[in-house]
Enzyme design. Structure first.
Site, mmCIF file in Angstrom:
data_model
loop_
_atom_site.group_PDB
_atom_site.id
_atom_site.type_symbol
_atom_site.label_atom_id
_atom_site.label_comp_id
_atom_site.label_asym_id
_atom_site.label_seq_id
_atom_site.Cartn_x
_atom_site.Cartn_y
_atom_site.Cartn_z
ATOM 1 N N VAL A 61 0.813 -1.219 0.000
ATOM 2 C CA VAL A 61 0.000 0.000 0.000
ATOM 3 C C VAL A 61 0.844 1.266 0.000
ATOM 4 C CG1 VAL A 61 -1.931 -1.153 1.141
ATOM 5 C CG2 VAL A 61 -0.240 0.093 2.529
ATOM 6 N N TYR A 152 2.423 4.887 15.906
ATOM 7 C CA TYR A 152 1.084 4.378 15.612
ATOM 8 C C TYR A 152 0.024 5.443 15.882
ATOM 9 C CZ TYR A 152 -2.689 0.895 15.347
ATOM 10 O OH TYR A 152 -3.805 0.189 14.990
ATOM 11 N N ALA A 154 0.409 8.690 15.911
ATOM 12 C CA ALA A 154 0.525 9.754 14.910
ATOM 13 C C ALA A 154 -0.113 9.328 13.593
ATOM 14 C CB ALA A 154 1.994 10.115 14.690
#
Length: 244
Positions: A61, A152, A154
């Site tokens: 991704v 995580y 953020a």
């Protein structure tokens, strides 16, 4: 014609539960995951047994070219991209002062940039259709932070920022954009925690139970449905009352 839903990070866990729930509502399902294609194809076969069309893709991704290829192929083969669920995510936990830069960058790349990449690729198709649902999985730690999870937290706070901003841009085109913020969900990751940690986690949940993957999947299914057509730019907390 059946609508099509793309769910990232859906070979297993919460993503698989989301894909399964959407299939039960009649959506054709596209499984996207970074794991070897065999794993995604096995999940796709299980979901196809529910009577919908499925397809599996292996995709990083964080790489926009890979993401664009998936979106283009899905739109060509299925005829539309009606629902996008940005679920792919990783953790690289550690105290802030000891956190390695590469661990910060990796989490931001997958959780935040990945959400950007897929949303950016799907949005033009949905705008042209004048319909669509974009649902991104944030987290309770994106709302209130958590020690040892600066990266995580953020990334998940950033997902909320993307959600609210894109919702404003796409609202007039019939596209809704929302986020879900799960609390502690019972998964293999939480199963390995010590009894002391589990007890502390449960004490923080007013409902005194962990969430189940189905709780998140049901919330996604609602936001993807016609019943949620007038809801956009919102963050739905599914956390047993932890964040009020």
């Amino acid at each position: 014609m059946a609508k099509t839903a793309i769910v990232t990070g859906s070979a297993r866990g919460i993503g698989k539960a989301i894909a399964t729930r959407l299939a039960k509502s009649g959506f054709n399902i596209v499984i996207v995951d970074a794991c070897p294609l065999e794993g995604s194809e096995e999940t796709a076969k299980e979901i196809a047994a529910l009577g919908v069309q499925t397809k599996a893709y292996q995709c990083n991704v964080t790489v926009s070219e890979e993401v664009n290829k998936v979106i283009d192929e899905v739109n060509a083969e299925f005829g539309s991209v009606d629902v996008l669920v940005n679920n792919a995510g990783i953790t690289r936990d550690g105290l802030f002062v000891r956190m390695k830069e590469e661990d910060f960058d990796a989490v931001i790349a997958v959780n935040l940039k990945g959400t950007y990449n897929f949303t950016r690729a799907a949005a033009p198709i949905m705008m042209k259709q004048r319909s669509g649902r974009i649902i991104s999985i944030s987290s309770i730690v994106g709302l209130q932070g958590n020690a040892g999870q600066v990266n995580y937290s953020a990334s998940k706070a950033g997902v909320i920022g993307i959600t609210k901003s894109v919702a404003r841009e796409l609202a007039s085109r019939g596209v809704t954009v929302n986020a879900i913020a799960p609390g502690y969900v019972e998964t293999p990751m939480t199963a390995v925690l010590s009894d002391k940690v589990k007890e502390a986690m449960l004490d923080a949940i007013p409902m005194k139970r962990y969430g189940q993957v189905e709780d998140i999947a049901n919330a996604v299914n609602f936001l993807a449905s016609d019943d949620a057509s007038y809801i956009t730019g919102q963050v739905l907390s599914v956390d047993g009352g932890m964040h009020m």
